[in-house]
Design a protein around this motif. Structure first.
Motif, short mmCIF file in Angstrom:
data_model
loop_
_atom_site.label_atom_id
_atom_site.label_comp_id
_atom_site.label_asym_id
_atom_site.label_seq_id
_atom_site.Cartn_x
_atom_site.Cartn_y
_atom_site.Cartn_z
N GLU A 35 5.12 11.88 -4.44
CA GLU A 35 6.18 10.88 -4.36
C GLU A 35 6.11 10.01 -5.62
O GLU A 35 5.10 9.35 -5.86
CB GLU A 35 5.98 10.03 -3.10
CG GLU A 35 6.91 8.85 -2.98
CD GLU A 35 8.37 9.25 -3.09
OE1 GLU A 35 9.07 8.65 -3.92
OE2 GLU A 35 8.81 10.16 -2.36
N THR A 37 7.13 7.21 -6.47
CA THR A 37 6.85 5.78 -6.31
C THR A 37 5.38 5.52 -5.99
O THR A 37 4.95 4.37 -5.94
CB THR A 37 7.72 5.18 -5.17
OG1 THR A 37 7.44 5.88 -3.96
CG2 THR A 37 9.19 5.28 -5.51
N ARG A 38 4.61 6.60 -5.75
CA ARG A 38 3.21 6.44 -5.38
C ARG A 38 2.25 7.07 -6.38
O ARG A 38 1.13 7.44 -6.02
CB ARG A 38 2.98 7.03 -3.98
CG ARG A 38 3.82 6.32 -2.92
CD ARG A 38 3.52 6.82 -1.53
NE ARG A 38 2.15 6.54 -1.12
CZ ARG A 38 1.72 5.36 -0.65
NH1 ARG A 38 2.55 4.37 -0.53
NH2 ARG A 38 0.46 5.21 -0.28
N THR A 68 -2.49 9.68 -7.70
CA THR A 68 -1.71 9.23 -6.57
C THR A 68 -2.42 8.08 -5.86
O THR A 68 -3.65 8.03 -5.83
CB THR A 68 -1.48 10.36 -5.55
OG1 THR A 68 -2.74 10.87 -5.14
CG2 THR A 68 -0.67 11.48 -6.16
N PHE A 69 -1.62 7.18 -5.33
CA PHE A 69 -2.16 6.07 -4.54
C PHE A 69 -2.08 6.47 -3.08
O PHE A 69 -1.03 6.90 -2.62
CB PHE A 69 -1.34 4.81 -4.77
CG PHE A 69 -1.41 4.30 -6.17
CD1 PHE A 69 -2.57 3.76 -6.68
CD2 PHE A 69 -0.31 4.41 -7.02
CE1 PHE A 69 -2.64 3.31 -7.98
CE2 PHE A 69 -0.38 3.96 -8.32
CZ PHE A 69 -1.55 3.40 -8.81
N VAL A 70 -3.18 6.33 -2.38
CA VAL A 70 -3.20 6.66 -0.97
C VAL A 70 -3.26 5.36 -0.20
O VAL A 70 -4.18 4.56 -0.35
CB VAL A 70 -4.42 7.55 -0.63
CG1 VAL A 70 -4.44 7.86 0.85
CG2 VAL A 70 -4.39 8.82 -1.45
N GLY A 71 -2.24 5.14 0.63
CA GLY A 71 -2.19 3.91 1.40
C GLY A 71 -3.16 3.97 2.57
O GLY A 71 -3.41 5.03 3.13
N GLY A 72 -3.69 2.83 2.92
CA GLY A 72 -4.59 2.76 4.06
C GLY A 72 -4.08 1.73 5.05
O GLY A 72 -3.24 0.92 4.73
N GLY A 73 -4.59 1.76 6.25
CA GLY A 73 -4.10 0.81 7.23
C GLY A 73 -5.26 0.15 7.87
O GLY A 73 -5.28 -0.81 8.51
#
Length: 73
Positions: A35, A37-38, A68-73
C-alpha cells in the motif's frame, strides 16, 4: 538506458527487478502488493517524500529500498 521492450531494469531491496518503464513509485508499490500510503521509499540513497510517490517515475538503473510500516494495536 531503457530497454527496447518498454521495461526498465531496477533493484528493489537488493533484488533485481524488471518493471514497466515510466511507472510511478506508487504503481511500483502496488505491483509489489504494498500500500503506497504505508511505505517509505529510498531511491538511489535519497528519501522520496511519500506525497510524491504518485509523481516520481521509475528510471532504468534506479536502486530502491522500500520499507513498509506495520500498524499495531
Amino acid at each position: 538506458m531503457a530497454h527496447d521492450d518498454g521495461t526498465a531494469s531496477i533493484t528493489v531491496n537488493g533484488q533485481h527487478r524488471r518493471v514497466r518503464e515510466g511507472m510511478t513509485l506508487a504503481e511500483l508499490a502496488l505491483d509489489m502488493g504494498l500500500e503506497p500510503t504505508r511505505v517509505a521509499v529510498e531511491r538511489n540513497l535519497e528519501v522520496v517524500p511519500r506525497s510524491t510517490l504518485s509523481e516520481v517515475r521509475v528510471e532504468d538503473g534506479d536502486d530502491f529500498e522500500i520499507v513498509t510500516f506495520v500498524g499495531g494495536g
